[in-house]
Write an enzyme that holds these catalytic residues in place. Structure first.
Site, short mmCIF file in Angstrom:
data_model
loop_
_atom_site.label_atom_id
_atom_site.label_comp_id
_atom_site.label_asym_id
_atom_site.label_seq_id
_atom_site.Cartn_x
_atom_site.Cartn_y
_atom_site.Cartn_z
N GLU A 180 102.54 130.82 27.65
CA GLU A 180 103.55 131.10 28.69
C GLU A 180 103.78 132.43 28.70
O GLU A 180 104.21 133.08 29.89
CB GLU A 180 104.74 130.00 28.46
CG GLU A 180 104.62 128.70 28.12
CD GLU A 180 103.64 128.01 29.22
OE1 GLU A 180 103.75 128.51 30.46
OE2 GLU A 180 102.81 126.88 29.24
N HIS A 183 101.52 134.03 31.21
CA HIS A 183 102.07 133.84 32.80
C HIS A 183 103.34 134.76 32.96
O HIS A 183 103.21 135.43 33.98
CB HIS A 183 102.43 132.47 32.87
CG HIS A 183 101.43 131.52 32.95
ND1 HIS A 183 100.34 131.43 33.65
CD2 HIS A 183 101.23 130.11 32.32
CE1 HIS A 183 99.81 130.40 33.63
NE2 HIS A 183 100.21 129.61 32.48
C1 NHX Z 1 97.71 116.84 26.84
N1 NHX Z 1 99.34 118.29 27.79
O1 NHX Z 1 97.48 116.23 27.63
C2 NHX Z 1 98.94 117.69 26.49
C3 NHX Z 1 100.20 117.10 26.10
C4 NHX Z 1 98.07 125.08 27.85
C5 NHX Z 1 100.09 125.20 26.26
N2 NHX Z 1 96.83 116.61 25.75
O2 NHX Z 1 99.50 125.59 32.06
O3 NHX Z 1 101.07 121.54 29.03
O4 NHX Z 1 97.75 120.07 27.50
O5 NHX Z 1 101.84 127.21 31.75
C6 NHX Z 1 100.81 118.95 35.89
C7 NHX Z 1 101.90 119.20 35.10
C8 NHX Z 1 97.39 118.91 32.73
C9 NHX Z 1 99.51 118.51 35.67
C10 NHX Z 1 101.24 119.51 33.62
C11 NHX Z 1 97.85 118.52 33.73
C12 NHX Z 1 99.53 119.61 31.94
C13 NHX Z 1 100.60 123.68 31.04
C14 NHX Z 1 97.64 119.16 30.36
C15 NHX Z 1 100.31 124.41 28.70
N3 NHX Z 1 101.77 125.77 31.41
N4 NHX Z 1 98.99 121.46 29.63
C16 NHX Z 1 100.58 124.99 31.56
C17 NHX Z 1 99.88 121.99 29.74
C18 NHX Z 1 98.57 119.51 28.09
C19 NHX Z 1 98.42 119.31 31.73
C20 NHX Z 1 99.07 118.80 34.31
C21 NHX Z 1 99.82 119.28 33.42
C22 NHX Z 1 99.60 124.44 27.40
C23 NHX Z 1 99.99 123.66 29.72
C24 NHX Z 1 98.84 119.93 29.40
ZN ZN Z 2 99.69 127.78 32.07
#
Ligand code: NHX
Ligand code: ZN
Length: 281
Positions: A180, A183
């Site tokens: 984060e 970003h």
């Molecule tokens: C998982 N979530 O699915 C876990 C819980 C890279 C620190 N195993 O980029 O949260 O890994 O800047 C819409 C919204 C996929 C679509 C959220 C599709 C989240 C979010 C996966 C942060 N923030 N990734 C990010 C994250 C994840 C995911 C999504 C989505 C991470 C990243 C999710």
């Molecule tokens: Zn991200």
């Protein structure tokens, strides 16, 4: 919602037009005679039969014009069609102004900021935002809705509920924090991005963390520079992970998708590629 007035049978006075007015004869579950009869009668009355001419006024609303029976959308049936788009920034301000009269807000709460942070929200979602904020206020036994209550409500509506029981190691939280941070840094360093708003590593819905910017105004077109910087900000999270940990995680999938979509549009829709228009095989 549909409001049927005048001589229209008095027991049907409010319903969704897409419920009654769905296309006929394409097997909507079959045996839907009653609905078809209702639609047929409505069509007839709209033509002025069965009642004194002009005495039936049909006012209807739908989000699904595509499923309406063609006879309903034909010229001569509805005289006026009014498109109601999602509210723009100024409209969101005004809608919030209406609903916020029902609650008491703390000093420092800016309707303008809430409106800026809710692009794409419908009127109903804005009303819901204030309800969620009020619930959050009430849960902590306070009276005035403060900035944090509104932040909480917005995050909940956009991302989903907080996942309080989710257990993460310090290392995992650190990865999210740097992601984060990546970003956020690029958002602040680049010149043409929407102003940076906040980052959070509170897991919500499917997201482990997010970084937010706040648009200052509605945008009706995007410059090549703006789009390029959006891509840079989107890739900043993964970049930070690589720089700090010399490693990457699967979590960046939504960022990659986002960046890829922007780039695809730039190349395929907006001609923003140096290659487009040149003879290259
Ligand atoms: C998982 N979530 O699915 C876990 C819980 C890279 C620190 N195993 O980029 O949260 O890994 O800047 C819409 C919204 C996929 C679509 C959220 C599709 C989240 C979010 C996966 C942060 N923030 N990734 C990010 C994250 C994840 C995911 C999504 C989505 C991470 C990243 C999710
Ligand atoms: Zn991200």
């Amino acid at each position: 919602h549909t409001r049927l007035q005048g001589d229209w049978s008095s027991d049907v006075c409010s319903s969704d037009l897409d419920a009654v007015g769905r296309k006929r004869g394409i097997g909507n579950g079959g045996g839907n005679d009653e609905r078809e009869q209702t639609l047929n009668q409505m069509l007839a009355e709209m033509d002025g039969f069965g009642t004194e001419r002009g005495s039936v006024i049909v006012l209807a609303a739908t989000n699904r014009v595509d499923v309406l029976d063609n006879a309903l959308t034909r010229p001569g049936r509805f005289d006026r069609v009014i498109q109601v788009p999602y509210p723009d920034l100024e409209s969101r301000r005004q809608i919030l102004q209406v609903h916020i009269k029902n609650v008491q807000v703390a000093p420092g709460v800016s309707i303008d900021k809430i409106a800026r942070g809710t692009p794409g929200f419908s009127g109903a979602e804005l009303e819901n935002l204030i309800n969620e904020a009020a619930l959050h206020t009430a849960k902590s036994n306070r009276e005035l809705l403060d900035v944090e209550d509104f932040e909480f409500a917005r995050d909940k509506i956009i991302l989903g509920a907080e996942r309080k029981t989710m257990i993460q190691s310090v290392e995992e939280k650190k990865i999210t924090a740097y992601h984060e941070g990546g970003h956020a840094l690029l958002n602040m360093l680049l010149q043409n991005t929407d102003p940076f708003h906040k980052v959070t590593i509170m897991p919500r819905g499917r997201a482990l963390g997010v970084s937010h910017s706040l648009p200052e105004k509605d945008r009706y077109s995007h410059s090549r520079t703006f789009m390029t910087e959006r891509v840079q900000v989107a890739l900043g999270g993964l970049l930070a992970e690589k720089m700090i940990f010399n490693e990457q995680t699967s979590g960046a999938s939504s960022d990659i998708k986002n960046a890829t979509n922007i780039i695809r549009q730039m190349v395929c829709s907006y001609g923003m590629s140096d290659q487009i228009g040149r003879a290259h095989v």
